[in-house]
Design an enzyme around this catalytic site. Structure first.
Site, PDB file in Angstrom:
ATOM      1  NE  ARG A 123      -8.462  20.982  -4.516  1.00 41.67           N
ATOM      2  CZ  ARG A 123      -7.647  20.135  -3.885  1.00 41.67           C
ATOM      3  NH1 ARG A 123      -6.877  20.551  -2.907  1.00 41.67           N
ATOM      4  NH2 ARG A 123      -7.646  18.867  -4.218  1.00 41.67           N
ATOM      5  CB  THR A 401      -6.285  18.863   5.099  1.00 45.10           C
ATOM      6  OG1 THR A 401      -5.950  18.272   3.847  1.00 45.10           O
ATOM      7  CG2 THR A 401      -7.434  19.789   4.943  1.00 45.10           C
ATOM      8  CB  THR A 419      -5.034  20.949   2.129  1.00 46.03           C
ATOM      9  OG1 THR A 419      -4.201  19.796   2.165  1.00 46.03           O
ATOM     10  CG2 THR A 419      -5.479  21.210   0.703  1.00 46.03           C
ATOM     11  CG  ASN A 421      -1.973  16.222  -1.377  1.00 41.22           C
ATOM     12  OD1 ASN A 421      -3.004  15.723  -0.909  1.00 41.22           O
ATOM     13  ND2 ASN A 421      -1.251  15.595  -2.284  1.00 41.22           N
ATOM     14  CG  ASP A 443      -5.933  15.858  -4.081  1.00 40.06           C
ATOM     15  OD1 ASP A 443      -5.452  14.780  -3.699  1.00 40.06           O
ATOM     16  OD2 ASP A 443      -6.340  16.733  -3.289  1.00 40.06           O
ATOM     17  CB  SER A 473     -11.927  14.370   0.472  1.00 42.55           C
ATOM     18  OG  SER A 473     -11.799  13.360  -0.504  1.00 42.55           O
TER      19      SER A 473
END
Length: 589
Positions: A123, A401, A419, A421, A443, A473
């Protein structure tokens, strides 16, 4: 209760005969199971309801050329991780709205020989100069533009190091990183035809893409985006890929490429430095685990909220007989929505970066906690959002994503969601690199109780902090039965990702659909706030009327997700590419 991966499968004649004998009445032309949703929504003989069969390996992704790249790696002796790395780099060229080098994501890897499942967190992270109030205007109110349309929106990308780390740890050893990047480099250098999803998405994103001169130089033909049938050549991206081939991930995170990325972010108003890129690291995490009607659910842990709340919702639903209610019926849709509301309320309060806050994973995924939440659901009446509060999981204590799924002949599997976003992220290509940059910092929670661009509410646990990873998510997921892998799934879709994956699982287990049916069936979504039940087209008007009578504010709208999935059975592999997106492909050998 075994799943029905091959119902209504059209295959090679001798193989088909054997599989049809196993598949049940639907496969023998006797129609769909009772309660199948939307009798007129998708014809029963529609090819989208037929899984693709392959005995040795399968790749399901959102773009056909990338799928074929992965299948070729499998055919040449690569394992699922080798193929996934090749697909991940290829999508950065062929699906630029979501496939990426300038974003980040999560990868779940199942290693069959060791019967082990691991979670790789690549991430994006907040730059070191990020501040808690960086997305507030002078009055203290959230400024959505700052977190979505300026350089402050860009998180430190994790994709390149994440894919490289996956290969180094879990690859077969038959392919180098350079080998697996080679197909992507050729596609970028030689160019690709603009068709399918690319021809659809470029015009829709024209305003944001056209705002940046460096982006116009890549995706525009004069004053307009490239159109259907034209050729998109990306020489700067090809050069960046060649640099990574020669120097590994350090060629992205240090030196000229890193400097150009940081320069582009700062020129757009951001705070990223080359040191932020040089300091990026992948986190290896323990998956979150649960069970549902005899199946083991293994999914991504925080900073993904997906796995925790997928299991929380399934735990709540386990106390209801959804199968008796019927797929697409008002009773089952009502129960799904009410369970979703509670999980999204909990998400807003408890979820964040586990390296910075204590996330009560065990409590949120505990069966007794679910029983307490289930007792609050009225089977006949919707609860308004104001009546749904975050629960108290502590007494039960002991994250646009794209998704792809890969399974190899030895049973190794990858479920990967990554992703930028928004579609095309910030829309900004870092000059001279060909790399589209993310706007993932949206996010984070700008302040407690504020909504992000997807309407999700956040709290202190997901506040901006230097080096923090924003909540997501994304929900890459495996399903097991008696220790055997049976499903690899996941989806894009922003806040709808969790509910998309949930419904693939419920459609398979409770409503006895085959994999393609489970992926194609109409979906619903409720995220607590805003207080609206979002419904895809395909549910009957009678069902919608009954839901409104129960108190739901029903909004029929656009499709969501692309749940490209693979189901594993003793007879072979079944793949399903989501028909909601053009250009998706499940293929194998």
């Amino acid at each position: 209760m075994p799943l029905r991966p091959f119902a209504r499968l059209r295959a090679v004649p001798l193989l088909a005969a054997a599989l049809l004998a196993l598949a049940g009445p639907a496969a023998r032309g006797q129609g769909a199971p009772p309660g199948m949703p939307g009798a007129g929504a998708i014809p029963s003989d529609d090819a989208r309801l037929l899984p693709v069969f392959a005995p040795h390996g399968m790749v399901a992704s959102q773009e056909a050329k990338a799928t074929r790249v992965g299948v070729d790696v499998l055919k040449r002796g690569g394992n699922a991780v080798d193929a996934a790395v090749a697909v991940g780099f290829a999508l950065a060229v062929t699906l630029p709205k979501a496939g990426n080098l300038g974003g980040g994501g999560f990868m779940m890897v199942h290693l069959a020989a060791r019967n082990e499942t691991v979670a790789l967190d690549y991430r994006e992270t907040a730059p070191a100069a990020a501040a808690r109030d960086m997305f507030l205007d002078p009055s203290g109110a959230p400024d959505p533009r700052a977190s979505t349309a300026t350089g402050r929106a860009v998180g430190v990308p994790g994709t390149v190091r994440g894919l490289a780390e996956a290969l180094a740890r879990y690859g077969s050893g038959r392919f180098s990183l350079a080998d697996l990047i080679a197909p992507a480099e050729a596609l970028a250098r030689e160019g690709i035809a603009v068709d399918e999803d690319l021809a659809d998405s470029l015009p829709r994103a024209a305003a944001r893409l056209g705002a940046w001169p460096s982006t116009r130089a890549v995706f525009f033909n004069g004053t307009r985006p490239f159109g259907w049938g034209e050729r998109l050549v990306q020489p700067d991206l090809a050069a960046t890929l060649r640099a990574i081939q020669a120097g590994g991930p350090d060629a992205f995170y240090q030196g000229p490429v890193a400097e150009r990325i940081a320069d582009a972010v700062r020129a757009a108003g951001g705070v990223m430095t080359p040191a932020d890129l040089a300091g990026y690291r992948v986190a290896v995490r323990r998956p979150v685990r649960g069970s549902y009607r005899g199946y083991d659910v293994v999914a991504m842990p925080p900073p993904s909220s997906g796995g925790v709340h997928l299991i929380e919702i399934l735990n709540i639903l386990e106390g209801f007989d959804l199968g008796a209610s019927g797929a697409g019926g008002a009773a089952s849709v009502h129960l799904l929505a009410e369970a979703m509301k509670q999980a999204y309320a909990d998400r807003a309060t408890f979820l964040g970066d586990p390296d910075r806050v204590k996330v009560p994973v065990a409590g949120l995924t505990a069966k007794p906690y679910a029983a307490l939440l289930r007792s609050r659901i009225d089977p006949d009446r919707a609860r308004p959002a104001e009546a749904v509060k975050a629960g108290d999981p502590l007494p039960f204590e002991p994250d646009q994503t794209t998704h792809f799924s890969v399974v190899d002949r030895d049973g190794n599997a990858v479920s990967n969601t990554y992703t930028l976003n928004f579609s095309y992220g910030l829309g900004l290509v870092a000059e001279g690199t060909g790399i589209l940059l993310n706007n993932e910092m949206d996010d984070f929670s700008a302040k407690p109780g504020a909504q992000n661009a997807y309407g999700l509410v956040g709290g202190d646990a997901n506040a901006v902090a230097p080096g923090a990873r924003p909540l997501s998510s994304m929900t890459p997921t495996f399903l097991f039965r008696d220790g055997r892998l049976v499903l690899v799934t996941g989806s894009p879709g922003g806040s709808r990702i969790i509910s998309t994956v949930l419904q693939v699982v419920v459609n398979l287990i409770d409503f006895r659909m085959n994999l393609a049916e489970a992926v194609a069936a109409p979906r619903i979504h409720h995220q607590w706030r805003p207080d609206a039940l979002l419904v895809e087209t395909g549910l009957s008007p009678d069902t919608l009327a009954l839901l409104r009578q129960r108190g739901h504010r029903v909004v029929v709208g656009s499709t969501s997700g692309s749940a490209n999935s693979v189901l594993v059975a003793p007879e072979g592999l079944a793949g399903a590419a989501d028909p909601r997106q053009r250009g998706t492909l499940a293929d194998g050998y």
